[in-house]
Design an enzyme around this catalytic site. Structure first.
Site, PDB file in Angstrom:
ATOM      1  CB  CYS A 227      71.442  83.504  65.740  1.00 10.53           C
ATOM      2  SG  CYS A 227      71.587  82.368  64.340  1.00 10.53           S
ATOM      3  CG  ASP A 228      75.364  83.366  61.970  1.00 10.66           C
ATOM      4  OD1 ASP A 228      75.564  82.864  63.077  1.00 10.66           O
ATOM      5  OD2 ASP A 228      75.645  82.800  60.913  1.00 10.66           O
ATOM      6  CE  LYS A 229      73.883  86.714  58.475  1.00  8.96           C
ATOM      7  NZ  LYS A 229      74.046  85.384  59.079  1.00  8.96           N
TER       8      LYS A 229
ATOM      9  CD  GLU B 241      75.625  82.580  56.246  1.00  9.43           C
ATOM     10  OE1 GLU B 241      75.975  83.478  57.013  1.00  9.43           O
ATOM     11  OE2 GLU B 241      75.284  81.442  56.629  1.00  9.43           O
TER      12      GLU B 241
ATOM     13  CG  ASP C 119      72.042  82.509  59.033  1.00  9.50           C
ATOM     14  OD1 ASP C 119      70.998  83.151  58.869  1.00  9.50           O
ATOM     15  OD2 ASP C 119      73.153  83.032  59.195  1.00  9.50           O
TER      16      ASP C 119
ATOM     17  CB  SER D 259      77.974  79.327  56.685  1.00 10.41           C
ATOM     18  OG  SER D 259      78.129  78.873  58.008  1.00 10.41           O
TER      19      SER D 259
ATOM     20  CB  CYS E 192      76.890  77.118  64.939  1.00 11.57           C
ATOM     21  SG  CYS E 192      75.261  77.082  64.148  1.00 11.57           S
TER      22      CYS E 192
END
Length: 567
Positions: A131-133, A454, A90, A480, A203
């Site tokens: 990570c996010d997804k 995002e 991202d 985000s 992050c």
């Protein structure tokens, strides 16, 4: 039924169908070259789903963690097989056309893990995401397959440092806006850029990765404290090895994900996300996980729970501290223990340890005295949730606002309308957005984008230009976890589907009210109806490939943007 009379669990319910008997000799023959020995074929076959990739620091170390999980599996008497799935970044693709693939990757990851585990006949698996997804993607696969499984979080990154100040990825996004406003020089921006991200890990604030890791732990799908460990640490190595062994324990005890997923465990996840001041993406992902687990969950559950759960964590993006600093004082477990004692968590929910949440929390100590990261329940940072579900004539099916309280609870202004993120970003950087504007970014929803990008670039640019309290931003896209300010996303129906967002014009009055939970366009019903009657759907931006397939099958954000709802 007593334990003495209970049927002995089948430790190879799936692999025996693939590997046992003379007719399966070709299957076994294929496995000798990848390191199998004769003795391995009689063991429980455990997959290790690795999201390793060198496309992002979030996942660059996960190949090493996968090997540690495999050691844990093998040491507990199973046979581990490592396999890979994709990840995207991202942070790298943010603000570009490539970001449209981000949410799509959640489905690709879930599909690929399901495909490999189902095809290979694994009896259980460890899924490692960083990570996010790929994190909700792993959980969706766990729910679909319903085989013993444990999720491992790849861990948080350590902060960068410049002139004695901690930095992270959002520092760079905000530096872009600050440089455009003339507040810093290009040289100073480059210094921020080159120092902000020092190594492996996700992050560093309470952004989407750390939010989802915490939610997954609260759901009972990862071992205690898996969500609050540095990416490169002895604690994370131990977490991986113990996760590998835990899958074998689940097999022996006959515990499957369907025994762990429940309305109560999803409520625990929501409660922890709120207390931590977590990302709006948690709404989208928890709805999708609940759908995969066949648990009924709606956006209204976030409102119901949010009325009684306070925000406790003073973490970035709205707060002062980083996840690495929370790790140093004990992670989220002491906070969860306080929430449990206050009656805000369901302590009897089963977890991947084979114990209940209450049993898992019992051994942990409270936070050290004097710490300032997690506020006491009696003096919360915000008495109710920062995640506010808004409805109204601009969002009939709902939207998600992130209201920390620092930006106020009500904003009224005039619409500045943009049909893409790029055009809005240009206007912000060129100084065309003024105090009192409500930036409207549309045709960025799950179908219209497609992919529901995002909006970290425009929201960070707004912050960098010093307009955080003077400007609002609303969109049918999403945000985000690093976003802060007066923002509303996930507006449904989205503009591409003919939602009211599609007919907003420059200068229209828009009001965001977190107290009444409304998002209102200052037009009469007749005017809205007349405009909608004249509206024409734009042509799809993609007609072939994965984005086209996604747009054709995805549901609205208010349903989690899932792709298998109509099956």
């Amino acid at each position: 039924m007593s334990s003495k009379t209970r049927t002995k669990p089948n430790l190879r319910p799936h692999s025996s169908l693939v590997l046992d008997g003379e007719s399966r000799a070709p299957s076994r023959a294929m496995l000798y070259p990848v390191g199998y020995k004769d003795s391995d074929f009689s063991k429980s076959q455990i997959g290790v789903a690795s999201t390793w990739s060198m496309v992002t620091p979030c996942n660059m170390h996960i190949d090493q963690l996968a090997r540690e999980a495999a050691i844990g599996v093998d040491g507990a008497g199973g046979k581990a097989t490592i396999f890979n799935t994709i990840t995207i970044s991202d942070g790298i693709s943010m603000g570009t056309e490539g970001m449209k693939y981000s949410l799509v990757s959640r489905e690709v990851i879930a599909d690929s893990i399901e495909t490999v585990v189902g095809c290979q006949g694994f009896d259980g698996f460890v899924a490692i995401g960083g990570c996010d997804k790929n994190m909700p993607g792993c959980c969706i696969a766990i729910a679909r397959l319903d085989r013993p499984a444990v999720f491992v979080y790849g861990g948080t990154i350590l902060p960068g440092c410049l002139n004695g100040k901690n930095l992270d990825v959002v520092s760079v996004f905000e530096a872009v806006g600050a440089e455009a406003a003339g507040k810093i020089t290009p040289k100073e921006m480059h210094e921020v850029e080159s120092c902000a991200i020092p190594g492996p890990g996700s992050c560093g604030g309470m952004y989407t990765a750390n939010t989802m890791a915490s939610a997954i732990e609260a759901m009972g799908l990862s071992l205690p404290n898996s969500s609050a460990q540095a990416a490169v640490s002895a604690h994370k190595v131990k977490d991986c090895r113990e996760a590998g062994a835990a899958v074998l324990n689940l097999l022996k005890r006959g515990i499957r994900p369907s025994d762990i997923f429940s309305k109560e465990s999803l409520e625990n996840a929501i409660t922890v996300v709120i207390a931590l001041g977590g990302s709006t993406n948690a709404v989208l992902h928890l709805l999708a996980i609940a759908h995969a687990a066949n648990v009924k969950l709606t956006i209204d559950d976030f409102t119901r729970i949010g009325k009684r759960v306070p925000v406790l964590a003073d973490l970035k993006p709205s707060g002062r501290f980083l996840m690495s600093q929370l790790v140093e004082i004990g992670g989220i477990v002491p906070m969860m223990k306080d929430l449990l004692h206050a009656g805000l968590l369901h302590g009897d929910c089963l977890t991947v340890t084979g114990k209940t949440l209450k049993q898992n929390l019992a051994a942990f100590k409270p936070y050290p005295k004097g710490q300032q990261i997690i506020a006491p329940l009696k003096k919360p940072l915000k008495p109710e949730s920062h995640l506010v579900i808004l409805r109204g004539n601009l969002a009939p099916d709902g939207s998600v606002a992130k209201i920390s309280g620092k930006e106020g609870e009500r904003f009224s202004g005039k619409a500045r309308v943009f049909d893409s993120e790029e055009t809005a970003m240009s206007a912000i950087l060129d100084g065309k957005i003024k105090k009192g504007d409500v930036i409207v970014i549309r045709y960025e929803g799950p179908r219209g984008g497609p992919g529901m990008r995002e909006m970290l670039s425009p929201t960070s640019a707004v912050m960098g230009r010093g307009l955080g309290k003077d400007v609002a931003l609303i969109t049918d896209g999403r945000f985000s976890g690093g976003t802060h300010g007066f923002v509303v996303g996930h507006i449904t129906p989205e503009a591409f589907d003919g939602g009211p967002l599609a007919i907003v014009k420059n200068g229209d009055a828009i009001t965001i009210d977190a107290v009444t939970r409304t998002l209102t366009l200052g037009l009469s019903k007749k005017e809205i109806s007349d405009r909608l009657a004249k509206w024409k759907r734009p042509k799809p931006r993609y007609r072939r490939g994965v984005l086209a397939k996604y747009a054709a099958s995805v549901t609205t954000a208010s349903l989690g943007a899932v792709t298998d709802a109509g099956l």
